[in-house]
Scaffold this motif. Structure first.
Motif, short mmCIF file in Angstrom:
data_model
loop_
_atom_site.label_atom_id
_atom_site.label_comp_id
_atom_site.label_asym_id
_atom_site.label_seq_id
_atom_site.Cartn_x
_atom_site.Cartn_y
_atom_site.Cartn_z
N ARG A 83 38.21 57.10 35.21
CA ARG A 83 38.27 55.93 34.34
C ARG A 83 39.70 55.43 34.10
N PHE A 84 40.35 55.07 35.19
CA PHE A 84 41.68 54.42 35.12
C PHE A 84 41.50 52.97 34.63
N PRO A 85 42.55 52.40 34.05
CA PRO A 85 42.50 50.97 33.74
C PRO A 85 42.22 50.16 35.01
N SER A 86 41.28 49.25 34.93
CA SER A 86 40.93 48.44 36.11
C SER A 86 42.15 47.72 36.67
N ALA A 87 43.07 47.36 35.77
CA ALA A 87 44.23 46.57 36.17
C ALA A 87 45.08 47.26 37.23
N ILE A 88 45.07 48.59 37.27
CA ILE A 88 45.93 49.27 38.25
C ILE A 88 45.13 49.82 39.44
N LYS A 89 43.88 49.36 39.56
CA LYS A 89 43.06 49.84 40.67
C LYS A 89 42.57 48.68 41.53
N VAL B 141 38.22 49.78 31.69
CA VAL B 141 38.45 50.89 32.63
C VAL B 141 37.40 50.85 33.73
N ALA B 142 37.74 51.45 34.86
CA ALA B 142 36.84 51.42 36.02
C ALA B 142 36.12 52.75 36.18
N LEU B 143 34.93 52.69 36.78
CA LEU B 143 34.17 53.92 37.08
C LEU B 143 34.73 54.51 38.38
N GLN C 112 32.67 53.94 41.88
CA GLN C 112 31.46 53.14 42.00
C GLN C 112 31.93 51.73 42.31
N ARG C 113 31.17 51.00 43.14
CA ARG C 113 31.59 49.66 43.56
C ARG C 113 30.88 48.60 42.74
N ILE C 114 31.53 47.47 42.57
CA ILE C 114 30.86 46.34 41.91
C ILE C 114 29.71 45.88 42.81
N HIS C 115 28.49 45.82 42.23
CA HIS C 115 27.37 45.35 43.05
C HIS C 115 26.90 43.96 42.64
N ASP C 116 27.48 43.43 41.56
CA ASP C 116 27.12 42.09 41.12
C ASP C 116 28.00 41.06 41.83
N LYS C 117 27.36 40.09 42.46
CA LYS C 117 28.11 39.13 43.29
C LYS C 117 29.11 38.31 42.48
N ASP C 118 28.68 37.82 41.31
CA ASP C 118 29.57 36.94 40.56
C ASP C 118 30.81 37.67 40.06
N LEU C 119 30.59 38.88 39.56
CA LEU C 119 31.73 39.66 39.06
C LEU C 119 32.68 39.98 40.22
N LEU C 120 32.13 40.36 41.36
CA LEU C 120 32.98 40.71 42.51
C LEU C 120 33.80 39.49 42.94
N GLU C 121 33.16 38.35 42.96
CA GLU C 121 33.85 37.12 43.36
C GLU C 121 35.00 36.82 42.40
N ARG C 122 34.73 37.01 41.10
CA ARG C 122 35.78 36.79 40.09
C ARG C 122 36.96 37.72 40.33
N ARG C 123 36.63 38.98 40.62
CA ARG C 123 37.71 39.97 40.81
C ARG C 123 38.55 39.65 42.04
N ILE C 124 37.90 39.17 43.07
CA ILE C 124 38.63 38.81 44.30
C ILE C 124 39.64 37.71 43.96
N GLN C 125 39.16 36.74 43.18
CA GLN C 125 40.05 35.64 42.77
C GLN C 125 41.20 36.15 41.90
N GLU C 126 40.84 36.98 40.90
CA GLU C 126 41.87 37.50 39.99
C GLU C 126 42.96 38.28 40.73
N HIS C 127 42.59 38.90 41.84
CA HIS C 127 43.58 39.65 42.62
C HIS C 127 44.35 38.76 43.60
#
Ligand code: 4AD
Ligand code: MG
Length: 440
Positions: free
Chosen positions: A330-336, A349-351, A369-384
């Motif tokens: 459970r690291f902060p998502s921001a650094i993963k 935090v991330a799983l 564990q990987r993001i399996h929700d399409k919308d959330l994954l798409e958002r994360r791709i953009q945020e990165h």
């Protein structure tokens, strides 16, 4: 007619009192008048060969006299059990034939500096310590794959030339790819192995991965090998259970089958014997507390504020508090990486987990564990700051029958460094690629 030797040194016990031909290289030689003692190595072991002047032709005796370190030869003789001999057997030589000479072999059995040895890596791999290390590497790889195969994982090979980043954009090796623009050497097979997971349920990829890391540490290579299992319907807890079983099985198999090599390396095996499930688990937050309390005990270890990543001294400090590999979860998502599933109880935090090896060898596994929700994954791709258009195939995996899933990657060289007990990762791969090394 075959030109192979009758047998190998490793199988010599089966030939007691029989005449065999061995083929190999001269490891060492001592002369005592009418007697010449040769230590022959054939890749499977070493054996003392005794050349007694009256037992061989004049030519064969002269040939034996002329042998230098690493000369290649064939030796014929009878196998005799001798408890005092290294390996327990000796060869009473009847004939000896030189295959090739080896004048002025550069690596004498004296101490050389590591830079010199690295420049001669193509020869250094013949030395006893390197031989033992690379045998252990081969065992780790075989153990890892066979264990997964036994658990019904399917090997699913992933490309090394890719169009996109998966583990950050700062350490990509780029190359021109015809009219299609820039290609990158794969940092991981993970995104592709996820496609395989949706086809087979349980898969793994295994191959070289590349990181243009400008870090000159004893834990970093620019080209390293990674084995990456991925499991459909597995959650974070399932992932950790799989990892501890996997790592334990590999360590126990090396203890069982490579005891002689561990001994050559003078590895203290008591810490390895303890490597059985379950492994301790702490959260990133608990790790920060531990660091805050004990940072003065480890050189270069500074207290961290939340969402700072660990350096090598932090990993060493955490590992020191446990006598087995330890999961930091459970690291902060921001650094993963962008693809990690957030903790539903605490979305910042991330799983995910890093598995830290004992004795200061650092992180050997990263997984999540990987993001399996399409919308959330798409958002994360953009945020990165990544281009969503490039990841449409990966998003498709979330459009068509997406399921929760998890996986991890174990770096072979980090695992070998720990298991074999060698401080620097450069000796755990035949030809290391590092910031300042591409030769030989
Ligand atoms: O933590 P990492 O970056 O994770 C991944 O690449 C994930 N995609 C894996 C996955 O979930 N399928 O790297 C995983 C492991 C590390 O724990 C470490 O053992 C090794 O790869 N590694 C390196 N080994 C040597 N040199 C480097 N520069 C390494 N970078 C990572
Ligand atoms: Mg990692």
């Amino acid at each position: 007619m075959s030109s192979l030797p009758t047998t190998s040194v490793a199988a010599i016990a089966d030939y007691t009192e029989q005449t065999v031909t061995l083929a190999g290289w001269i490891y060492n030689k001592t002369e005592k008048g009418k007697l010449i003692f040769i230590i022959l190595r054939d890749g499977t072991g070493i054996i003392q060969c005794v050349v007694f002047k009256k037992n061989v032709s004049a030519e064969a005796f002269a040939a034996a006299q002329s042998l230098t370190q690493e000369s290649a030869c064939r030796v014929t003789g009878s196998v005799r059990a001798d408890s005092r001999a290294p390996g327990g057997y000796e060869l009473d030589v009847q004939d000896l034939e030189i295959v090739d000479t080896s004048p002025d072999y550069p690596i004498a059995p004296k101490e050389h500096g590591v830079e010199f040895l690295m420049e001669h890596r193509h020869l250094w791999v013949r030395s006893a310590r390197q031989h033992a290390l690379l045998r252990i590497r081969a065992e780790v790889i075989a153990a890892a794959q066979e264990w997964l195969n036994d658990q019904d994982f399917v090997r699913f090979d992933t490309p090394l030339l890719t169009a996109t980043a998966a583990e950050g954009t700062s350490n990509l090796f780029a190359t021109e790819y015809f009219d299609l623009g820039t290609a990158y050497l794969a940092q991981t097979g993970q995104l592709y192995v996820e496609a395989g997971m949706m086809s087979f349920g349980k898969v793994y990829c295994f191959g070289p991965t590349f990181r243009a890391e400008k870090s000159k540490t004893r834990r970093h290579l620019t080209e390293f090998w990674m084995i990456e299992p991925e499991v459909a319907f597995a959650n974070h807890d399932d992932n950790l259970a799989l990892q501890e079983n996997f790592v334990s099985a590999i360590v126990q198999r090396v203890l069982e089958r490579r005891a002689a090599d561990l001994q050559t390396l003078e590895r203290d095996t008591t810490t390895l014997e303890r490597v059985v499930p379950p492994f301790p688990r702490i959260t990133y937050d608990e790790a920060l507390d531990l660091i805050r309390k004990h940072h003065r005990e480890v050189e270069g270890c500074t207290p961290l504020s939340w969402s700072e990543d660990f350096g090598a001294p932090h990993e060493t400090l955490i590992a020191q508090h446990f006598d087995k590999p330890v999961f930091v979860e459970r690291f902060p998502s921001a650094i993963k990486a962008f693809y990690m599933e957030p903790d539903p109880q605490r979305p910042e935090v991330a799983l995910c987990a890093d598995l830290l090896a004992p004795e200061g060898y650092g992180e050997i596994i990263g997984g999540s564990q990987r993001i399996h929700d399409k919308d959330l994954l798409e958002r994360r791709i953009q945020e990165h700051g990544l281009n969503v258009a490039d990841y449409q195939w990966y998003l498709d995996l979330r459009r068509y029958g997406s399921v929760p899933h998890s996986g991890f990657g174990m770096g072979i060289e980090r695992a070998v460094a720990w298991i074999a007990g060698t401080r620097h990762i450069r000796e755990t791969i035949p030809f290391p690629r590092m910031l300042y090394r591409i030769y030989p």
